[in-house]
Design an enzyme around this catalytic site. Structure first.
Site, PDB file in Angstrom:
ATOM      1  NE  ARG A  94      -1.714  -1.853   3.464  1.00 39.44           N
ATOM      2  CZ  ARG A  94      -1.988  -2.864   4.290  1.00 39.44           C
ATOM      3  NH1 ARG A  94      -3.187  -3.398   4.286  1.00 39.44           N
ATOM      4  NH2 ARG A  94      -1.094  -3.320   5.133  1.00 39.44           N
ATOM      5  CB  ILE A  95       3.424   2.605   2.328  1.00 43.10           C
ATOM      6  CG1 ILE A  95       2.405   2.560   3.477  1.00 43.10           C
ATOM      7  CG2 ILE A  95       4.267   3.890   2.418  1.00 43.10           C
ATOM      8  CD1 ILE A  95       3.018   2.445   4.868  1.00 43.10           C
TER       9      ILE A  95
ATOM     10  NE  ARG B 220       7.651 -12.008   1.383  1.00 41.94           N
ATOM     11  CZ  ARG B 220       6.893 -12.144   2.448  1.00 41.94           C
ATOM     12  NH1 ARG B 220       7.224 -13.037   3.370  1.00 41.94           N
ATOM     13  NH2 ARG B 220       5.795 -11.430   2.627  1.00 41.94           N
TER      14      ARG B 220
ATOM     15  NE  ARG C  32       7.147  -1.367  13.133  1.00 41.78           N
ATOM     16  CZ  ARG C  32       6.226  -0.458  12.822  1.00 41.78           C
ATOM     17  NH1 ARG C  32       6.577   0.644  12.202  1.00 41.78           N
ATOM     18  NH2 ARG C  32       4.952  -0.636  13.148  1.00 41.78           N
TER      19      ARG C  32
ATOM     20  CG  ASP D 106      10.325   8.180  10.556  1.00 46.90           C
ATOM     21  OD1 ASP D 106      10.529   9.123  11.342  1.00 46.90           O
ATOM     22  OD2 ASP D 106       9.219   7.628  10.421  1.00 46.90           O
TER      23      ASP D 106
ATOM     24  CD  GLU E 147      11.747   3.596  16.392  1.00 47.58           C
ATOM     25  OE1 GLU E 147      10.609   3.796  16.847  1.00 47.58           O
ATOM     26  OE2 GLU E 147      11.973   3.342  15.208  1.00 47.58           O
TER      27      GLU E 147
ATOM     28  CG  HIS F 145       8.664   5.533  14.348  1.00 49.55           C
ATOM     29  ND1 HIS F 145       8.831   4.241  14.784  1.00 49.55           N
ATOM     30  CD2 HIS F 145       7.747   5.461  13.350  1.00 49.55           C
ATOM     31  CE1 HIS F 145       8.044   3.422  14.097  1.00 49.55           C
ATOM     32  NE2 HIS F 145       7.377   4.163  13.216  1.00 49.55           N
TER      33      HIS F 145
HETATM   34  O1  A2R Z   1       7.058  -9.879  -0.342  1.00 52.66           O
HETATM   35  P1  A2R Z   1       5.615  -9.619  -0.706  1.00 52.66           P
HETATM   36  O2  A2R Z   1       5.324 -10.043  -2.124  1.00 52.66           O
HETATM   37  O3  A2R Z   1       4.648 -10.138   0.311  1.00 52.66           O
HETATM   38  O4  A2R Z   1       5.468  -8.000  -0.726  1.00 52.66           O
HETATM   39  C1  A2R Z   1       5.341  -7.235   0.458  1.00 52.66           C
HETATM   40  C2  A2R Z   1       6.691  -6.722   0.939  1.00 52.66           C
HETATM   41  N1  A2R Z   1       7.405  -7.683   1.805  1.00 52.66           N
HETATM   42  C3  A2R Z   1       8.647  -8.119   1.566  1.00 52.66           C
HETATM   43  N2  A2R Z   1       9.518  -7.835   0.599  1.00 52.66           N
HETATM   44  C4  A2R Z   1      10.710  -8.475   0.621  1.00 52.66           C
HETATM   45  N3  A2R Z   1      11.065  -9.349   1.577  1.00 52.66           N
HETATM   46  C5  A2R Z   1      10.231  -9.679   2.574  1.00 52.66           C
HETATM   47  N4  A2R Z   1      10.591 -10.563   3.507  1.00 52.66           N
HETATM   48  C6  A2R Z   1       8.947  -9.044   2.593  1.00 52.66           C
HETATM   49  N5  A2R Z   1       7.863  -9.105   3.420  1.00 52.66           N
HETATM   50  C7  A2R Z   1       6.941  -8.267   2.927  1.00 52.66           C
HETATM   51  O5  A2R Z   1       6.349  -5.550   1.723  1.00 52.66           O
HETATM   52  C8  A2R Z   1       4.611  -5.939   0.156  1.00 52.66           C
HETATM   53  O6  A2R Z   1       4.964  -5.466  -1.121  1.00 52.66           O
HETATM   54  C9  A2R Z   1       5.132  -4.980   1.211  1.00 52.66           C
HETATM   55  C10 A2R Z   1       4.174  -4.768   2.382  1.00 52.66           C
HETATM   56  O7  A2R Z   1       3.027  -4.161   1.914  1.00 52.66           O
HETATM   57  P2  A2R Z   1       1.729  -3.940   2.836  1.00 52.66           P
HETATM   58  O8  A2R Z   1       1.445  -5.196   3.583  1.00 52.66           O
HETATM   59  O9  A2R Z   1       0.675  -3.365   1.959  1.00 52.66           O
HETATM   60  O10 A2R Z   1       2.207  -2.922   3.937  1.00 52.66           O
HETATM   61  P3  A2R Z   1       2.108  -1.327   3.936  1.00 52.66           P
HETATM   62  O11 A2R Z   1       0.746  -0.897   4.318  1.00 52.66           O
HETATM   63  O12 A2R Z   1       2.689  -0.800   2.671  1.00 52.66           O
HETATM   64  O13 A2R Z   1       3.069  -0.989   5.162  1.00 52.66           O
HETATM   65  C11 A2R Z   1       4.419  -1.474   5.217  1.00 52.66           C
HETATM   66  C12 A2R Z   1       5.057  -1.191   6.555  1.00 52.66           C
HETATM   67  C13 A2R Z   1       4.229  -1.471   7.788  1.00 52.66           C
HETATM   68  O14 A2R Z   1       4.142  -2.812   8.132  1.00 52.66           O
HETATM   69  C14 A2R Z   1       4.932  -0.644   8.862  1.00 52.66           C
HETATM   70  O15 A2R Z   1       5.975  -1.364   9.431  1.00 52.66           O
HETATM   71  C15 A2R Z   1       5.526   0.493   8.067  1.00 52.66           C
HETATM   72  O16 A2R Z   1       5.314   0.167   6.695  1.00 52.66           O
HETATM   73  O17 A2R Z   1       4.871   1.676   8.405  1.00 52.66           O
END
Ligand code: A2R
Length: 313
Positions: free
Chosen positions: A155-156, A176, A232, A256, A261, A279
């Site tokens: 999303r972000i 991934r 993070r 950030d 922290e 942050h």
């Molecule tokens: O890997 P995928 O295909 O599940 O894509 C997700 C990616 N992601 C990773 N990329 C590489 N290696 C990993 N081990 C891995 N785990 C997850 O991160 C997906 O493209 C992205 C996460 O997207 P959303 O779940 O939509 O999270 P959002 O809302 O963009 O927020 C991301 C993070 C939050 O969890 C807070 O920690 C921070 O931003 O504010």
């Protein structure tokens, strides 16, 4: 009698007033070591926990609440909640996605611009009289048209990409699984680091991403490369990052988030090629208000037996 709700870290006053109309609120002390002891008098009745992404809900606190039904987190990341226990006990965990996409993406771009254009240093340069004494500041690095690597295209990440496109940047990304976006997917993170000028990290925290940006990725970004982390602190090998910045093997960083922290590695404080923020990715009054509203709505939905708006577990 109003149902008991444990507030691990308060929302804005307006939202706490709204919650108090429905719930009997038990606020926890700032000292984490005292949380379990602080809930003891009401622990047997508590079905609701309200918390933030930073404070979360650790395993011992959850274990102390046998009737717990929901942990409502203000923030998109739920890595500070004991998710395994929540799954095992059928406890719902909710977060506040989407409403913060713009702010976090804005901050990612701001840190990118500030780092490349030496803007934190510029501010100090003017304030401490160096402009008058020494004349013009050393030249910075151009951002428009550069190659950007985004780690995480959720999303972000997608909102970051839209902003970067307006800066005429060439965008590629690492996840991934390939996302449904018109940018180039690079399955090998080190390869992505080697081919970009700037890397923005926006993946979730937790075990799957711990140390993802390791010494090899940092080395591949190189002495002209810039790393921006708005996800993070745990996602980056912080000692390796500090070492690379101090030795000049990484060009700069906009940070950030940090591993421990609010503690920031001492060595970073002295570096002019680093921009530091406490942050504040989602920290605007508009967005924090929308996030708090979502927390209140989830808690009320749980109480009334309705559908949770944003359930992650
Ligand atoms: O890997 P995928 O295909 O599940 O894509 C997700 C990616 N992601 C990773 N990329 C590489 N290696 C990993 N081990 C891995 N785990 C997850 O991160 C997906 O493209 C992205 C996460 O997207 P959303 O779940 O939509 O999270 P959002 O809302 O963009 O927020 C991301 C993070 C939050 O969890 C807070 O920690 C921070 O931003 O504010």
């Amino acid at each position: 009698m109003k149902p008991d709700l444990v507030s691990v870290e308060a929302l804005r006053p307006q939202s706490m007033t709204e919650l108090a109309e429905t719930f009997a609120i038990h606020a926890l002390p700032a000292d984490r070591a005292r949380w379990v002891e602080a809930v003891a008098p009401v622990a047997a009745h508590v079905r609701f926990v309200q918390t933030t992404g930073f404070s979360g809900c650790p395993g011992d606190l959850m274990r102390a609440l046998p009737r717990l039904e929901i942990v409502a987190v203000m923030g998109v990341g739920v890595d500070a909640v004991d998710l395994a226990q929540a799954r095992a006990r059928g406890i719902a965990v909710t977060n506040t996605p989407d409403v913060l996409n713009d702010d976090v993406a804005d901050l990612a771009m701001a840190l990118t611009l500030m780092t490349a254009r030496n803007l934190a240093l510029s501010d100090r340069y003017v304030r401490d009289g160096r402009w008058k004494r020494l004349g013009n500041q050393a030249l910075a690095t151009k951002v428009s048209g550069k190659r950007l690597g985004i780690v995480g295209m959720g999303r972000i990440g997608k909102v970051v990409a839209r902003r970067a496109a307006a800066f005429d940047m060439t965008i590629s990304y690492h996840t991934r699984n390939p996302a449904d976006v018109p940018y180039r997917h690079v399955p090998d993170l080190e390869a992505l680091a080697r081919e970009v000028d700037i890397m923005i990290v926006i993946v979730p925290g937790g075990p799957a991403t711990r140390g993802l940006i390791d010494a090899r990725v940092i080395a591949a970004l190189g002495p002209k490369g810039i790393l921006v982390n708005v996800s993070r602190g745990s996602v980056v090998d912080e000692p390796a990052l500090v070492e690379a910045l101090v030795s000049g093997r990484l060009g700069g960083a906009g940070l950030d988030v940090f591993a421990d922290e609010p503690n920031v590695p001492e060595a970073l404080l002295a570096l002019d090629n680093v921009v530091l923020a406490p942050h504040v990715g989602s920290a605007t009054s508009e967005t924090r208000g929308a996030m708090a509203d979502l927390v209140v709505a989830n808690l009320r939905a749980q109480l009334e037996g309705g559908t949770l708006l944003t359930r992650v577990v």
